[in-house]
Structures are given as C-alpha cells and as structure tokens.
Design a protein around this motif. Structure first.
Motif, PDB file in Angstrom:
ATOM      1  N   CYS A 398       1.272  -1.234   0.451  1.00 46.58           N
ATOM      2  CA  CYS A 398       0.354  -0.069   0.289  1.00 46.58           C
ATOM      3  C   CYS A 398       0.894   1.494  -0.398  1.00 46.58           C
ATOM      4  N   VAL A 399       0.130   2.411  -0.853  1.00 48.75           N
ATOM      5  CA  VAL A 399       1.380   3.990  -1.072  1.00 48.75           C
ATOM      6  C   VAL A 399       0.402   4.767  -0.326  1.00 48.75           C
ATOM      7  N   GLY A 400       0.843   5.185   0.480  1.00 49.21           N
ATOM      8  CA  GLY A 400       0.545   6.967   0.949  1.00 49.21           C
ATOM      9  C   GLY A 400       1.358   8.270   1.189  1.00 49.21           C
ATOM     10  N   ASP A 401       0.640   9.246   0.611  1.00 55.28           N
ATOM     11  CA  ASP A 401       0.959   9.972   0.605  1.00 55.28           C
ATOM     12  C   ASP A 401       1.447  10.737   2.590  1.00 55.28           C
ATOM     13  N   ALA A 407      -2.388   9.758   9.138  1.00 50.61           N
ATOM     14  CA  ALA A 407      -4.212   9.703   9.731  1.00 50.61           C
ATOM     15  C   ALA A 407      -4.934  11.103   9.133  1.00 50.61           C
ATOM     16  N   ASP A 408      -4.420  11.339   8.418  1.00 46.04           N
ATOM     17  CA  ASP A 408      -4.859  12.887   8.516  1.00 46.04           C
ATOM     18  C   ASP A 408      -5.767  13.478   7.041  1.00 46.04           C
ATOM     19  N   ALA A 409      -5.589  12.195   6.482  1.00 44.91           N
ATOM     20  CA  ALA A 409      -6.093  11.270   4.827  1.00 44.91           C
ATOM     21  C   ALA A 409      -5.845  10.475   5.048  1.00 44.91           C
ATOM     22  N   ASP A 410      -6.751   9.793   3.481  1.00 45.65           N
ATOM     23  CA  ASP A 410      -7.089   9.077   3.462  1.00 45.65           C
ATOM     24  C   ASP A 410      -7.296   8.587   2.057  1.00 45.65           C
ATOM     25  N   ARG A 411      -6.233   8.273   1.674  1.00 46.09           N
ATOM     26  CA  ARG A 411      -5.476   9.149  -0.376  1.00 46.09           C
ATOM     27  C   ARG A 411      -4.857   7.071   0.142  1.00 46.09           C
ATOM     28  N   ALA A 424      -7.588   2.263   4.119  1.00 47.95           N
ATOM     29  CA  ALA A 424      -6.546   1.253   4.593  1.00 47.95           C
ATOM     30  C   ALA A 424      -6.388  -0.038   3.885  1.00 47.95           C
ATOM     31  N   PRO A 425      -6.251  -0.867   3.766  1.00 47.92           N
ATOM     32  CA  PRO A 425      -5.981  -2.766   4.095  1.00 47.92           C
ATOM     33  C   PRO A 425      -6.686  -2.609   5.508  1.00 47.92           C
ATOM     34  N   PRO A 426      -7.065  -3.891   6.022  1.00 47.73           N
ATOM     35  CA  PRO A 426      -8.234  -4.039   7.818  1.00 47.73           C
ATOM     36  C   PRO A 426      -6.250  -4.546   8.196  1.00 47.73           C
ATOM     37  N   ASP A 427      -5.620  -4.740   8.267  1.00 48.75           N
ATOM     38  CA  ASP A 427      -4.485  -5.405   8.590  1.00 48.75           C
ATOM     39  C   ASP A 427      -2.777  -4.082   8.529  1.00 48.75           C
TER      40      ASP A 427
END
Length: 754
Positions: A398-401, A407-411, A424-427
């Motif tokens: 998984c990639v996130g900025d 946890a300030d965004a959900d991209r 986010a993936p469950p684990d």
C-alpha cells in the motif's frame, strides 16, 4: 642325600638371593614406574627367604636352627601382598591400590609373624620341631598346625588372583605384553608349584624345601623380563590408565547402560551435559538423564539431537555385546555440536535469504521497468504496488502520502490482500510507523527525513504474526510518502537495505515525473505566501527587533536573486535592496544554521550574500517539497514568497507539509494560469539544459549566481567549490563538461529528421 647335593642346594639358594637383590635394586631405581615399588619389595622378600634358608641349612645348633626358621618368615609372610599390589599397579588397576586395601592385606602377614614368633606358646603354626643333620645340612621337620594351613590357603588364593591379572595381559593387550607376562607368570608359577608339591605331594620326613630353591628360576625369569624385555619400559599400566584417562577426560560424554537401562558408567563430560555428578549417575535409570523417547536402542547405530540449556547435542547409541554376540547393554556417546548446528542454521538462513533477495531483486527489476514507462505519480504508485505483490513475497502493498500515513487523510492505494476494501487494508495500522520514520514523514526535521530514508527500515510486528515494513519514498531531502509492505516471513537487515534503496529509486522517479509535468504542463498553479515568523531567517534578517515588528530604524529590504536546489542542501543568493549589508549579514547568520558568505560587497542595492538554505527555513521547506521558488522578498519583518507547482494535488500536499512547522504562514493568493511566453522560453531553456547532469546544472548555476563568470569575479573557484562542498579540481571538471554541452547545443544543433 649326598653332601654334594646339600651344598648344591645352598649354592642355588645363594644364586636366587643374589638375583633377587639385583632385580630389586633395578626396580627400586625405577620406582616412578607403575608397580616398580611393590615389585622391589617382592624381590626383597624373596631374597630374605632364600638367604635365610641358605644360612639355616648350614647351622646345626637346634635352637638357632629353629630361630632362623622364624627369620625366613619375615620374607615369606608378606610375599603375597607385594605380588598382588604389583599385579594391580602393573596392569593399570591402581585405582584399587588404596591405603585401606594395603591395610587389609597387611593384617594377615602381621598376624602370621606374631604367631610364628609366639609359636612355642600356642603351637598354632607347627608342633614341636625336630632338627637333624643329613648329608652335611641341617634339616628340620615341622608338623604344621591350623594357622599354617589357613595362611597357606589364603596365600594361594591371593597368588592365583595376581597370576590371573598378569596372564590376562596376554589376551587383552593385542599380545603387546605377551613376553613380559609369560616371564612373570613363569616366575610365579614355578615356586607356587614347588610349594604345592612340598606341602601336599612330597614324601614325609625331613627334606630340603624346594620352594626357595626354585626362586633361582623366579629370579632368572624376572631378571630376564626386567633387563631384556623392558619390564618397566613398556608398562601395561600406561595403556590401561591412558585408555581410562582418554575415556574419562574425553570431550565427548560417554554413558554405558545395561540391558535394564540403568547407568553403569558415566564420564565427567557426560556429567556436565546432563548436570549430574558422574558417581551419582551410577545405577540410575537412563530416562533420568535423557528423554529415552529420543533414543533408539533397537538400532545398531542410532543418532539423535537434543537441546539442553541453549546448546545442541548429538547422541549416538550403540549396542555392547559379549563374545557370544549377546547384547549386554548400550553405549551413549554425546557430542556437543552447537557450533556445527549454528553453522548449519546460519547456512540455511543464508540460503533462504539469498533466495528471498533473488526474488526481491527480480521484483525490483520489474518495478524499475515500470518506472521507466510511467508518466504520472499515480501510475508509478499503482505499478509499484502491483509489481511487488505479484512476486508473492509480500501479501499486501500500500502507498500513501504523508497525510495518509499520519491519519490526516485517507488516500490509500492498495494491491494484494485488502485491495478490495476502501481506505487502508484491514491489517495496516498507521501506529506501526516507527517514531523516527514518523518524524521524517511529518516533516518536522529535514535532516531526520534524509537520515530515515537512508537507514535500514523498521520491521514492525503485526497483530497476526506478520511484519510491516514502511519504506519512505524519498528523493534528496523530499519525502513524497511511504510504501507499506506486509509479509508473514522474517525481514532481514539486507532486505531492509534493498527496500530502502527501492524507496529512493521510486522517489527519484516521482521527482522526475513531477518535474517533467511542471515543465510540460500547459498551466501551473501559482501561489503567493506571506509570513512574519521570526523563525524564518529572511524575516529575522530584515528587522532589528527581536519580535519581528517593523518599527523602522535599521529594518532592511532583502530579495532572493536565485535559489539553486541541491541534493545536500540549497543555495540562495540574497541581494540587500535597502539597509546596512553588514548588519543584515550578521542578523542572517544569527537566524540560520546554514553558512552565509559574502559574494559581493557594496552599498544598498549592490551587496550579495550566498546563504546555505536548510530545512528549518520556509525557503528550504518549499524547495525540499518540490516547489519551484520563483521569487522571495523580505521587507521590515515580513516576507513574501512566490512558488509554482504542477497541480492542485501537489499544492494540497505542499500546504499540508508546511502548515505544521510554519504556522504563521498564510496564503495571500492562488491562481492557475497558462504558461506565459516567458515561461515557455524558460521551458525551452530547460530543454536546452537537458543534456546536463543534475550535479553539472547545480554547479554551473551556483557559479553563475556567485558571480564567478563576472569580470572582475565576485567569487573565486575555491569559494564556489567550498560552498558546494567539493574540491576545486572537481568544480572545474563539472564546469568544463557543462560548458562543453551548452556550447555544443549552440554551435552544433541537431537537424530535424526528414
């Protein structure tokens, strides 16, 4: 018996005595050898008996003749003691030769001598003796009593044991000591047979005692064994004791058990392994020492491994059989194979790691191929996630900025397990991010960003037993986000290092794509920022008041003439439009951690400083996040900065990143505009610099901004090299290569294809 025979008997006794004394003396000189001391005492006793009897035969006085009979018993009584002690020590069984055994054996000779010297009182040894002279020698007839026969029976038993020990050497020593053993047995058996003949078979009446006579044979046999067969040079005890010492001192543990699985022998090494005293282990069941379920007593030669106290032991069980091939027990040999087991585990781990790294390298090659053809950041992130999970090494990618990971965004962009869910993936848990990496992702410290991106990455245990590896996607001092990889296998240090390099490669690709987008975009987002925070070096340098309020007086106006990005830092060139250049330089030096160097002295509007921009300033933070700083100006405690970014998404990321460290910064204006002709010309200029490497471009721009190409020069080559932290020859090399490339584009342009 004729006179000649009597005197011949005396001569033989004298020869026996002399031979016994000679052998005793030789043995005494070798008393350090096993059995030498009791052998010397044995030969001394034989000499006393032989010489005493020789003198007695020549004495005709009845009273003195009987007294000399008692003197002979001084040698006769302890003979069996010395013989047994010699046999035990010589054959290597000296563990039985103890003070207690010597004391017990000495009781019979002492009691016998006491009975001999007190015989006239009790007659237990013999009745009233009769002395007569026959053919010139004095013979005595002794009707033996019960004490004599008891002593004789006891002596015969002890002599038989000693002879058996010596005779056994012939069969158990591979015939190495056959000659010595045969001679010793001959020397013992001859007087033994003569004594039996005298006591039980010979005629009654006075006669010469043949036992001391045949001591001549004993002396000659023992002498030959000593002088010709190296009796004390080739000692059987050395073999026996050496074998016992080798077994008891062997590094390997040895345990011998009988058919009932009870311990009959345990050496010191085995005692250490099983944490028991070897003597205490005797007669104990085997399962009290080791788990019998791990042993195979039915196999001819079985191996097993056990773990005890963090060490690995190899146990070999082998049957013990007698000469009829009947099984009478087992040997258990224990070897400490901890080092070997560790080497085997290390080799196995290395093989597994090499296999994993080979798979990982194949995955990275696929990722690199995808990065070459990707045209956007979103495409890079998608290709990376999909290529990584295709190799089955990682179940989830998984990639996130930055804001997503904090946890300030959900991209989220997810591939593999959990890709079908939103967010986010469950684990995955953003709390799994290590504190150091979290600090870098939050952008609180630009130096921490670079350090965290370059270090081996943390592997954090997940709730289901797997591990998450968080890989910062960084290029230079800019962290674009993070790649999270979930695996159920162990993550090694080498794997973390490779993943760290992968993160840098992805960051480089993202930077290249975004730079290309910025250069080729039909429109850009232009942003004007304003700050009055004295933590900003430009603000602090433009005012003389500690709180940054513009009160007049020595307040100054500063303008950034150019900002040159670099991998290890940025260089800004600050022009003093208004104010005292010396005072401005001092305030700038106090407000920044970077170096400040005077490029050009002058009055207002002419002074120029080179400032090493760090991440603790607004300009450094903007440059670190990929924004292109087009202008910057500070005036009396306020600074205004104009930047360009390629898209709204990049703008949103930029604002999120500078909001925390620079809270007093506000957005004055934001607009999206088409590229102006000037911008297009600049883009064309950028294309003209495409043949330069990043380092060459940085060097030539720093040299230009520093006034190196002015005449007279504002900065020397040494000063420019020092600001870039390179040597002067290296600077000249980069400059020549850059100039060659630019001049080639000018004078040898490529012709358009037909």
């Amino acid at each position: 018996m004729s006179l000649t025979v009597g005197h011949l008997a005396v001569a033989l006794l004298a020869i026996a005595a002399v031979a016994s004394v000679a052998v005793a003396a030789f043995a005494a000189r070798h008393r350090r050898e096993p059995g030498a001391t009791p052998f010397a005492l044995l030969m001394g006793s034989l000499a006393v008996w032989s010489s005493g009897y020789a003198v007695a035969l020549l004495v005709r006085d009845p009273a003195l003749r009987v007294a000399l009979e008692g003197v002979q018993w001084v040698g006769t009584a302890p003979i069996h003691v010395w013989l047994l002690l010699f046999a035990l020590a010589y054959t290597g069984h000296d563990e039985f030769v103890t003070r207690r055994l010597v004391a017990v054996l000495g009781v019979v000779p002492v009691v016998t001598l006491a009975l001999v010297w007190t015989n006239p009182v009790h007659h237990l040894m013999w009745a009233e003796p009769t002395v007569m002279v026959v053919d010139g020698v004095a013979l005595v007839e002794l009707p033996y009593g019960p004490a004599f026969w008891a002593f004789t029976a006891y002596t015969y038993g002890v002599v038989a044991v000693a002879a058996a020990l010596l005779l056994r050497l012939v069969f158990v020593s591979d015939y190495l000591y056959a000659d010595q053993s045969a001679l010793l047995v001959l020397g013992i058996a001859t007087p033994f047979a003569a004594n039996v003949l005298d006591n039980f078979i010979g005629p009654s009446g006075p006669a010469v005692d043949s036992t001391p006579l045949v001591f001549t044979v004993t002396g000659l046999a023992f002498g030959y064994a000593v002088f010709r067969r190296r009796l004390f040079d080739l000692v059987p005890a050395t073999r026996q004791l050496g074998r016992n010492a080798a077994v008891s001192q062997l590094d390997a543990g040895i345990v011998i058990v009988d058919n009932a699985r009870r311990v009959v022998y345990c050496n010191a090494a085995a005692g250490e392994v099983f944490d028991v005293d070897p003597s205490d282990a005797l007669d104990r069941p085997t399962d009290e020492l080791v788990d019998e379920s791990r042993l195979d007593f039915d196999a001819a030669d079985a191996l097993a491994e056990v773990e005890r106290d963090g060490r690995t032991y190899e146990i070999r069980t082998s049957p013990v059989t007698d000469r009829h091939d009947r099984r009478i027990g087992h040997t258990i040999v224990v070897h400490d194979v901890t080092a070997r087991a560790r080497r085997e585990r290390a080799l196995a781990a290395q093989r597994d790691e090499l296999a994993r790294l080979d798979d990982l390298n194949a995955t990275i090659r696929g990722v690199n191929q995808a990065l070459v053809s990707a045209t956007s950041r979103a495409e890079i992130e998608r290709e990376v996630c999909e290529r990584v999970v295709e190799a089955d090494r990682y179940a989830t990618a998984c990639v996130g900025d930055i804001q997503t990971w904090t946890a300030d965004a959900d991209r989220w962009l997810v591939a593999g397990r959990g890709a079908e869910t939103d967010g986010a993936p469950p684990d995955v848990d953003t709390d799994l991010v290590d504190d150091e990496v979290s600090t870098a992702l939050n952008g609180d410290d630009a130096d921490a960003e670079q350090e965290a991106a370059a270090e081996a990455l943390p592997a954090v245990d997940a709730a289901d037993g797997g591990s998450w590896v968080v890989v910062p996607l960084a290029y230079g001092r800019t962290v674009y986000g993070a790649l999270g990889l979930y695996t159920e296998s162990e993550v090694t240090e080498r794997e973390r290092e490779i993943l760290g390099e992968l993160g840098e490669t992805i960051g480089l690709a993202v930077d290249a794509v975004e730079t290309q987008q910025l250069l080729s975009a039909d429109s850009v987002v232009e942003l004007d920022l304003e700050t009055a925070d004295t933590a900003s070096p430009l603000v602090a340098a433009s005012t003389d008041t500690p709180d940054g309020a513009a009160l007049g007086g020595d307040d100054a106006v500063l303008e950034v003439a150019g900002l040159v990005p670099g991998d290890d830092g940025h260089s800004a060139y600050v022009r003093v439009i208004q104010g005292d250049p010396t005072a401005v330089q001092e305030r700038l030096e106090d407000a920044t951690t970077g170096d400040v160097r005077t490029v050009r002295d002058g009055d207002e509007g002419d002074a120029l400083f080179e400032w090493g921009v760090t991440g603790d300033s607004l300009l450094g933070a903007l440059a670190d996040r990929g924004a292109q700083v087009r202008r910057a100006r500070a005036d009396g405690g306020h600074a205004r900065v104009g930047v360009e970014v390629a898209s709204e998404s990049d703008l949103r990321t930029l604002l999120d990143r500078i909001e925390g460290p620079f809270p007093d910064t506000t957005v004055v204006s934001k607009r999206e505009r088409a590229r102006s002709p000037d911008a297009e010309e600049q883009a064309l200029s950028e294309e003209g610099l495409a043949d330069l490497t990043d380092r060459q471009r940085e060097v030539i721009e720093v040299a230009y901004r520093s006034g190196y190409f002015n005449w007279p020069r504002d900065s020397t080559a040494e000063e420019v090299a020092e600001s870039l932290d390179i040597s002067s020859p290296t600077l000249h090399s980069h400059l020549r290569q850059a100039e060659q490339s630019l001049l080639a584009d000018l004078f040898e342009p490529e012709l358009p294809e037909k």
